[in-house]
Design an enzyme around this catalytic site. Structure first.
Site, PDB file in Angstrom:
ATOM      1  N   LEU A  97      27.385  45.908  37.387  1.00  0.00           N
ATOM      2  CA  LEU A  97      28.819  46.240  37.526  1.00  0.00           C
ATOM      3  C   LEU A  97      29.688  45.428  36.569  1.00  0.00           C
ATOM      4  CD1 LEU A  97      29.309  46.798  41.397  1.00  0.00           C
ATOM      5  CD2 LEU A  97      28.715  48.458  39.619  1.00  0.00           C
ATOM      6  N   TYR A 105      29.959  54.843  32.355  1.00  0.00           N
ATOM      7  CA  TYR A 105      30.550  56.131  31.952  1.00  0.00           C
ATOM      8  C   TYR A 105      29.481  57.229  31.770  1.00  0.00           C
ATOM      9  CZ  TYR A 105      32.801  59.411  28.674  1.00  0.00           C
ATOM     10  OH  TYR A 105      33.264  60.524  28.031  1.00  0.00           O
ATOM     11  N   ASP A 140      21.412  41.895  37.213  1.00  0.00           N
ATOM     12  CA  ASP A 140      21.545  41.768  35.772  1.00  0.00           C
ATOM     13  C   ASP A 140      20.142  41.950  35.159  1.00  0.00           C
ATOM     14  OD1 ASP A 140      21.704  40.758  33.163  1.00  0.00           O
ATOM     15  OD2 ASP A 140      23.248  39.299  33.706  1.00  0.00           O
ATOM     16  N   TYR A 174      25.919  45.279  17.396  1.00  0.00           N
ATOM     17  CA  TYR A 174      25.614  46.283  18.422  1.00  0.00           C
ATOM     18  C   TYR A 174      24.545  47.254  17.917  1.00  0.00           C
ATOM     19  CZ  TYR A 174      26.289  50.711  20.920  1.00  0.00           C
ATOM     20  OH  TYR A 174      26.095  51.889  21.589  1.00  0.00           O
TER      21      TYR A 174
HETATM   22  N1  LIG Z   1      30.099  55.888  25.088  1.00  0.00           N
HETATM   23  C1  LIG Z   1      29.661  56.199  23.868  1.00  0.00           C
HETATM   24  O1  LIG Z   1      30.362  56.817  23.045  1.00  0.00           O
HETATM   25  C2  LIG Z   1      28.260  55.827  23.462  1.00  0.00           C
HETATM   26  C3  LIG Z   1      27.828  56.202  22.182  1.00  0.00           C
HETATM   27  C4  LIG Z   1      26.537  55.864  21.802  1.00  0.00           C
HETATM   28  C5  LIG Z   1      25.689  55.182  22.670  1.00  0.00           C
HETATM   29  N2  LIG Z   1      26.132  54.815  23.897  1.00  0.00           N
HETATM   30  C6  LIG Z   1      25.209  54.079  24.776  1.00  0.00           C
HETATM   31  O2  LIG Z   1      25.200  54.725  26.040  1.00  0.00           O
HETATM   32  C7  LIG Z   1      25.002  53.776  27.080  1.00  0.00           C
HETATM   33  C8  LIG Z   1      26.095  53.928  28.107  1.00  0.00           C
HETATM   34  O3  LIG Z   1      27.344  53.704  27.476  1.00  0.00           O
HETATM   35  P1  LIG Z   1      28.706  53.807  28.323  1.00  0.00           P
HETATM   36  O4  LIG Z   1      29.769  54.235  27.396  1.00  0.00           O
HETATM   37  O5  LIG Z   1      28.444  54.564  29.564  1.00  0.00           O
HETATM   38  O6  LIG Z   1      28.939  52.275  28.672  1.00  0.00           O
HETATM   39  P2  LIG Z   1      29.446  51.638  30.048  1.00  0.00           P
HETATM   40  O7  LIG Z   1      29.861  50.245  29.687  1.00  0.00           O
HETATM   41  O8  LIG Z   1      30.436  52.520  30.702  1.00  0.00           O
HETATM   42  O9  LIG Z   1      28.130  51.606  30.924  1.00  0.00           O
HETATM   43  C9  LIG Z   1      27.150  50.606  30.786  1.00  0.00           C
HETATM   44  C10 LIG Z   1      26.675  50.211  32.191  1.00  0.00           C
HETATM   45  O10 LIG Z   1      25.680  49.198  32.062  1.00  0.00           O
HETATM   46  C11 LIG Z   1      25.950  48.152  32.995  1.00  0.00           C
HETATM   47  N3  LIG Z   1      25.410  46.903  32.449  1.00  0.00           N
HETATM   48  C12 LIG Z   1      25.828  46.247  31.340  1.00  0.00           C
HETATM   49  N4  LIG Z   1      25.109  45.118  31.173  1.00  0.00           N
HETATM   50  C13 LIG Z   1      24.206  45.079  32.180  1.00  0.00           C
HETATM   51  C14 LIG Z   1      23.170  44.167  32.560  1.00  0.00           C
HETATM   52  N5  LIG Z   1      22.933  43.043  31.851  1.00  0.00           N
HETATM   53  N6  LIG Z   1      22.443  44.434  33.652  1.00  0.00           N
HETATM   54  C15 LIG Z   1      22.663  45.548  34.388  1.00  0.00           C
HETATM   55  N7  LIG Z   1      23.629  46.448  34.101  1.00  0.00           N
HETATM   56  C16 LIG Z   1      24.380  46.210  33.004  1.00  0.00           C
HETATM   57  C17 LIG Z   1      27.465  48.139  33.122  1.00  0.00           C
HETATM   58  O11 LIG Z   1      27.930  47.540  34.302  1.00  0.00           O
HETATM   59  C18 LIG Z   1      27.796  49.630  33.042  1.00  0.00           C
HETATM   60  O12 LIG Z   1      27.809  50.226  34.312  1.00  0.00           O
HETATM   61  C19 LIG Z   1      24.957  52.419  26.406  1.00  0.00           C
HETATM   62  O13 LIG Z   1      23.613  52.055  26.219  1.00  0.00           O
HETATM   63  C20 LIG Z   1      25.631  52.658  25.061  1.00  0.00           C
HETATM   64  O14 LIG Z   1      25.172  51.766  24.082  1.00  0.00           O
HETATM   65  C21 LIG Z   1      27.396  55.116  24.314  1.00  0.00           C
HETATM   66  O1  LIG Z   2      42.716  53.411  19.369  1.00  0.00           O
HETATM   67  C1  LIG Z   2      41.934  53.873  18.505  1.00  0.00           C
HETATM   68  C2  LIG Z   2      40.550  54.021  18.750  1.00  0.00           C
HETATM   69  C3  LIG Z   2      39.761  54.524  17.733  1.00  0.00           C
HETATM   70  N1  LIG Z   2      40.296  54.887  16.551  1.00  0.00           N
HETATM   71  C4  LIG Z   2      39.443  55.451  15.497  1.00  0.00           C
HETATM   72  O2  LIG Z   2      38.796  56.586  16.044  1.00  0.00           O
HETATM   73  C5  LIG Z   2      37.467  56.728  15.532  1.00  0.00           C
HETATM   74  C6  LIG Z   2      36.484  56.762  16.682  1.00  0.00           C
HETATM   75  O3  LIG Z   2      36.486  55.494  17.312  1.00  0.00           O
HETATM   76  P1  LIG Z   2      35.794  55.228  18.741  1.00  0.00           P
HETATM   77  O4  LIG Z   2      36.041  53.789  19.082  1.00  0.00           O
HETATM   78  O5  LIG Z   2      36.235  56.254  19.708  1.00  0.00           O
HETATM   79  O6  LIG Z   2      34.254  55.469  18.468  1.00  0.00           O
HETATM   80  P2  LIG Z   2      33.280  54.818  17.388  1.00  0.00           P
HETATM   81  O7  LIG Z   2      32.931  55.903  16.417  1.00  0.00           O
HETATM   82  O8  LIG Z   2      33.792  53.562  16.847  1.00  0.00           O
HETATM   83  O9  LIG Z   2      32.002  54.382  18.269  1.00  0.00           O
HETATM   84  C7  LIG Z   2      31.345  55.168  19.217  1.00  0.00           C
HETATM   85  O10 LIG Z   2      30.293  55.903  18.670  1.00  0.00           O
HETATM   86  C8  LIG Z   2      29.393  55.147  17.923  1.00  0.00           C
HETATM   87  C9  LIG Z   2      28.370  56.097  17.397  1.00  0.00           C
HETATM   88  O11 LIG Z   2      28.975  57.076  16.609  1.00  0.00           O
HETATM   89  C10 LIG Z   2      28.787  54.013  18.763  1.00  0.00           C
HETATM   90  O12 LIG Z   2      27.734  54.462  19.548  1.00  0.00           O
HETATM   91  C11 LIG Z   2      29.787  53.314  19.657  1.00  0.00           C
HETATM   92  O13 LIG Z   2      29.121  52.654  20.727  1.00  0.00           O
HETATM   93  C12 LIG Z   2      30.741  54.236  20.280  1.00  0.00           C
HETATM   94  O14 LIG Z   2      31.767  53.473  20.870  1.00  0.00           O
HETATM   95  C13 LIG Z   2      37.278  55.523  14.599  1.00  0.00           C
HETATM   96  O15 LIG Z   2      37.570  55.932  13.298  1.00  0.00           O
HETATM   97  C14 LIG Z   2      38.330  54.531  15.054  1.00  0.00           C
HETATM   98  O16 LIG Z   2      38.789  53.662  14.054  1.00  0.00           O
HETATM   99  C15 LIG Z   2      41.651  54.750  16.296  1.00  0.00           C
HETATM  100  O17 LIG Z   2      42.126  55.058  15.204  1.00  0.00           O
HETATM  101  N2  LIG Z   2      42.434  54.259  17.287  1.00  0.00           N
END
Ligand SMILES: NC(=O)c1ccc[n+]([C@@H]2O[C@H](COP(=O)([O-])OP(=O)(O)OC[C@H]3O[C@@H](n4cnc5c(N)ncnc54)[C@H](O)[C@@H]3O)[C@@H](O)[C@H]2O)c1
Ligand SMILES: O=c1ccn([C@@H]2O[C@H](COP(=O)(O)OP(=O)(O)O[C@H]3O[C@H](CO)[C@H](O)[C@H](O)[C@H]3O)[C@@H](O)[C@H]2O)c(=O)[nH]1
Length: 334
Positions: free
Chosen positions: A33, A11, A50, A141
């Site tokens: 993937l 993403y 991986d 995590y």
């Molecule tokens: N989405 C959020 O709200 C959020 C918030 C805070 C931090 N992050 C961090 O941002 C990064 C991206 O998050 P995202 O939401 O895009 O997640 P995502 O799951 O969409 O993307 C992660 C990607 O890493 C790849 N991957 C996972 N394990 C792997 C491995 N062992 N080897 C090679 N590739 C691998 C997956 O296939 C995927 O394409 C992550 O490090 C996540 O911890 C995301």
């Molecule tokens: O179906 C849902 C999904 C979420 N929530 C609530 O919405 C808020 C946000 O939840 P998200 O799952 O969207 O996000 P988080 O805050 O749990 O976590 C995200 O942000 C974090 C940092 O703030 C971490 O990085 C984590 O990886 C990332 O998924 C939380 O209170 C959760 O309980 C609901 O009520 N219903």
């Protein structure tokens, strides 16, 4: 400039790939993937590996001669990290150590790493959090991400690695191009879940309405994924003048409760969401909102696409597109 984007099929990573493609970058994606998609690679070369395959990672970095690495690849579902810590420590910690060793071995010295607000755990203050706030993660995590942050810092000190660690708050929204957006299975994030429930006319679970907030639901800081991508591009320029280790929050300084987000969705889409109040979700802090002064002043970054309206409109456009094309994991994006 030649860069490697780990997790570029995911993403957040795919939004950086889209941005870098507009400039003169040679982009390679390393991704297994496992949660990413081929269509999200947007025709960039994919090395499907991986990160825990140390020998492969060493050889990819040695051959690639990259100027910089953007490291997004990780496992990132909090609940899964409680039931399967092995995959979290293997992927997020050991996989990252493999990447770091491969970088040092290959002479690649610039790393931009995706960390998370989850490293702060439950904040000790009701104020917005700056980078000096104590780190005390409350789930596996968050611990895995803090461990690798600390390892990166040690590598910076010992091996002249230059790194920016970005602590994202809640990534949300989709590219205005309509070509990429969020597609996780299962989806745990709030905004796509609200939009899905509206689209399918199915109830949305709200996890807890008895928190000590103005409406009882949790408060988060939602940041547009396009703004996150811009920060990564700026990070490359920053590293040129500022070697060593640096951590930055990426958030908006604006907190929105779960109910506020639902209300904005209802208003924009002119519908009433069906809500079911469920138990609190384990590991959810009451309020997580960033101070972003450091990123704004030192990177010259602004979260200019991150109003809830802009985020939700872009996410809704993407949600409709997903429905129209019935996109599946194996599909190539046309
Ligand atoms: N989405 C959020 O709200 C959020 C918030 C805070 C931090 N992050 C961090 O941002 C990064 C991206 O998050 P995202 O939401 O895009 O997640 P995502 O799951 O969409 O993307 C992660 C990607 O890493 C790849 N991957 C996972 N394990 C792997 C491995 N062992 N080897 C090679 N590739 C691998 C997956 O296939 C995927 O394409 C992550 O490090 C996540 O911890 C995301
Ligand atoms: O179906 C849902 C999904 C979420 N929530 C609530 O919405 C808020 C946000 O939840 P998200 O799952 O969207 O996000 P988080 O805050 O749990 O976590 C995200 O942000 C974090 C940092 O703030 C971490 O990085 C984590 O990886 C990332 O998924 C939380 O209170 C959760 O309980 C609901 O009520 N219903």
């Amino acid at each position: 400039m030649k860069v490697l984007v780990t997790g570029g099929a995911g993403y957040v990573g795919s939004h950086l790939v889209e941005l870098l493609k507009l400039s003169n970058f040679t982009i390679h994606i390393l991704d297994d993937l496992s949660t990413g998609h081929l269509w999200a690679c947007q025709d960039c070369p994919l090395i499907q590996v991986d990160l825990t395959n140390r020998a492969a990672v060493l050889s990819i970095l040695a051959e690639g001669k990259y100027d910089a690495v953007f490291h997004f690849a990780a496992k990132s579902i909090v609940s899964e990290s409680a039931t399967n810590p092995s995959i979290y420590y293997n992927t997020n910690v050991i996989g990252s150590i493999n990447l770091l060793d491969a970088m040092i071995n290959a002479g690649t010295r610039n790393l931009i790493f995706s960390s998370t607000a989850a490293v702060y755990g439950t904040p000790i203050t009701n104020e917005n959090i700056d980078e000096q706030h104590p780190t005390n993660p409350i789930n596996t995590y968050g611990r895995s991400k803090l461990m690798i942050e600390q390892i990166i810092k040690d590598y910076c000190d010992a091996y002249q690695l230059n790194s920016i660690v970005f602590r994202y708050f809640n990534a949300a929204g989709a590219s205005p191009s309509g070509k990429i957006g969020e597609l996780h299975s299962p989806e745990t994030h709030l905004i796509p879940n609200i939009l899905k429930s509206i689209r399918n006319e199915s109830p949305l679970s709200v996890f807890g309405d008895d928190y000590n907030t103005h409406d009882g639901t949790c408060i988060r800081d939602y940041i547009h994924v396009v703004d996150l991508a811009f920060a990564h591009k700026l990070a490359l320029q920053f590293l040129k003048k500022n070697p060593g280790f640096n951590a930055f929050n990426l958030g908006t300084e604006t907190g929105s409760s779960v109910m506020q987000v639902i209300n904005v969705c209802e208003k924009l889409l002119v519908v009433k969401a069906e809500i079911r109040i469920a138990d609190r979700r384990p590991g959810d802090p009451e309020r997580l909102v960033a101070t972003n002064q450091k990123a704004c002043s030192q990177l010259n970054w602004r979260p200019s696409n991150s109003s809830l309206e802009t985020i939700i409109n872009s996410a809704w456009r993407w949600e409709k597109l997903l429905k129209e094309t019935k996109m599946r994991k194996s599909d190539h994006f046309q």
